[in-house]
Design a protein around this motif. Structure first.
Motif, PDB file in Angstrom:
ATOM      1  N   ILE A 102       0.850  -1.180   0.000  1.00 24.49           N
ATOM      2  CA  ILE A 102       0.000   0.000   0.000  1.00 24.49           C
ATOM      3  C   ILE A 102       0.889   1.235   0.000  1.00 24.49           C
ATOM      4  CG2 ILE A 102      -1.760   1.298   1.276  1.00 24.49           C
ATOM      5  CD1 ILE A 102      -2.750  -1.379   2.394  1.00 24.49           C
ATOM      6  N   ASN A 103       0.655   2.148  -0.900  1.00 16.77           N
ATOM      7  CA  ASN A 103       1.490   3.345  -1.053  1.00 16.77           C
ATOM      8  C   ASN A 103       1.216   4.317   0.084  1.00 16.77           C
ATOM      9  OD1 ASN A 103       3.011   5.518  -1.852  1.00 16.77           O
ATOM     10  ND2 ASN A 103       1.908   5.873  -3.771  1.00 16.77           N
ATOM     11  N   LEU A 104       2.159   4.420   1.012  1.00 14.90           N
ATOM     12  CA  LEU A 104       1.977   5.297   2.163  1.00 14.90           C
ATOM     13  C   LEU A 104       2.304   6.744   1.846  1.00 14.90           C
ATOM     14  CD1 LEU A 104       3.474   3.069   5.011  1.00 14.90           C
ATOM     15  CD2 LEU A 104       1.129   3.156   4.152  1.00 14.90           C
ATOM     16  N   ASN A 105       2.850   6.984   0.673  1.00 14.22           N
ATOM     17  CA  ASN A 105       3.177   8.358   0.274  1.00 14.22           C
ATOM     18  C   ASN A 105       1.996   9.053  -0.401  1.00 14.22           C
ATOM     19  OD1 ASN A 105       5.919   8.257   1.180  1.00 14.22           O
ATOM     20  ND2 ASN A 105       6.388   7.008  -0.630  1.00 14.22           N
ATOM     21  N   ALA A 106       0.975   8.297  -0.724  1.00 15.51           N
ATOM     22  CA  ALA A 106      -0.242   8.861  -1.319  1.00 15.51           C
ATOM     23  C   ALA A 106      -1.313   8.960  -0.239  1.00 15.51           C
ATOM     24  CB  ALA A 106      -0.730   7.977  -2.462  1.00 15.51           C
ATOM     25  N   PRO A 107      -2.298   9.827  -0.425  1.00 13.01           N
ATOM     26  CA  PRO A 107      -3.387   9.905   0.551  1.00 13.01           C
ATOM     27  C   PRO A 107      -4.073   8.543   0.708  1.00 13.01           C
ATOM     28  CG  PRO A 107      -3.464  11.770  -0.961  1.00 13.01           C
ATOM     29  CD  PRO A 107      -2.443  10.828  -1.509  1.00 13.01           C
TER      30      PRO A 107
END
Length: 278
Positions: free
Chosen positions: A44-49
């Motif tokens: 899961i991309n933690l840098n995106a909202p």
């Protein structure tokens, strides 16, 4: 009767009674989807909202991680200790095709909610899903009744890990496996760990969570006769994602944000523990 119950069993601690009764953690926005766990955030991309869908996926993925570590479940009998709202039980039926799933919880309010949440599924799969009231330290089941036992983010509440381990060994069939995910103190059994966590985190200060090293559980599993006890840190996949999700809902100086700080200070970690009955 909404669910099976058998008494007597150990008295529930007040903080547990409140959190899973009137407070109803399963309905809180931080536990979107009702799973009540911190989540497994790999992929899961933690840098995106982060979205609510990401949050729900993280909680589902924690279950999948535990199931993968336990055993293939096709046509086997599965017990979840501390099932809460039963979301993991329902997910197991959909994705892993066990013969039967039993969700056990000490709190009658949670079991009533589980029964209501899964009313349609209970009708669709008669005899394959049930919810039972019982304590981790005194399970209302026969010897060797289950092939797989899992517990997802509940062991931090159990007051007697030795009794939990002994009961797990008892209800597992020979060759059966157990997989447990929970958070424990890191860095050994340092006397200061409990005090440190109580200062940082309200759930340790109010007694909802109990500060113990992971060896308290692994030693108990070994003493109960289970073999091949293994421990894996899930911290890198749990804490950063949990904190990123909390950042949407909690102020930076709120106590809940201290879970990541406790991990970074090597006071607390999240573990996966597996073992087998010979």
């Amino acid at each position: 009767m909404a669910f099976d119950t058998q008494e007597p069993f150990p008295v529930m601690r007040p903080a547990v009674r409140e959190a899973y009764g009137p407070a109803n953690l399963s309905g809180e926005p931080i536990f979107a989807g009702g799973f009540i766990n911190f989540g497994y955030w790999r992929g899961i991309n933690l840098n995106a909202p982060l979205s609510e869908a990401d949050r729900i996926r993280s909680q589902q993925d924690l279950y999948r991680c535990i199931w993968d570590a336990a055993a293939p479940m096709e046509e086997l009998r599965l017990l979840e200790v501390g099932c809460g709202l039963g979301m993991g039980c329902a997910l197991a039926l959909r994705e892993r095709s066990p013969a039967e799933v039993t969700g056990m919880d000490i709190h009658s309010a949670q079991l009533s909610r589980a029964q209501e949440a899964h009313a349609a599924l209970l009708e669709q799969v008669p005899g394959r899903l049930r919810f039972v009231q019982g304590a981790a330290e005194l399970m209302p089941f026969a010897d060797a009744e289950f092939d797989v036992v899992v517990s997802v983010e509940a062991a931090q509440h159990f007051p007697d890990l030795g009794a939990f381990a002994a009961e797990t060994a008892r209800v597992l069939r020979p060759g059966g496996r157990v997989a447990i995910a929970s958070f424990f103190t890191a860095g050994g059994d340092a006397p200061s760990r409990g005090a440190d966590l109580s200062r940082l985190l309200d759930t340790f200060a109010n007694g909802l969570d109990i500060a113990r090293p992971v060896t308290a559980l692994t030693d108990a599993l070994t003493a109960s006769g289970l073999s091949g006890v293994r421990v894996e840190s899930l911290g890198p996949q749990v804490w950063a994602g949990w904190d990123a999700w909390l950042s949407r809902l909690c102020a930076p100086d709120s106590w809940a944000r201290n879970f990541l700080r406790a991990y970074e200070r090597r006071i607390l970690d999240y573990y996966l523990i597996t073992a087998q009955r010979q």
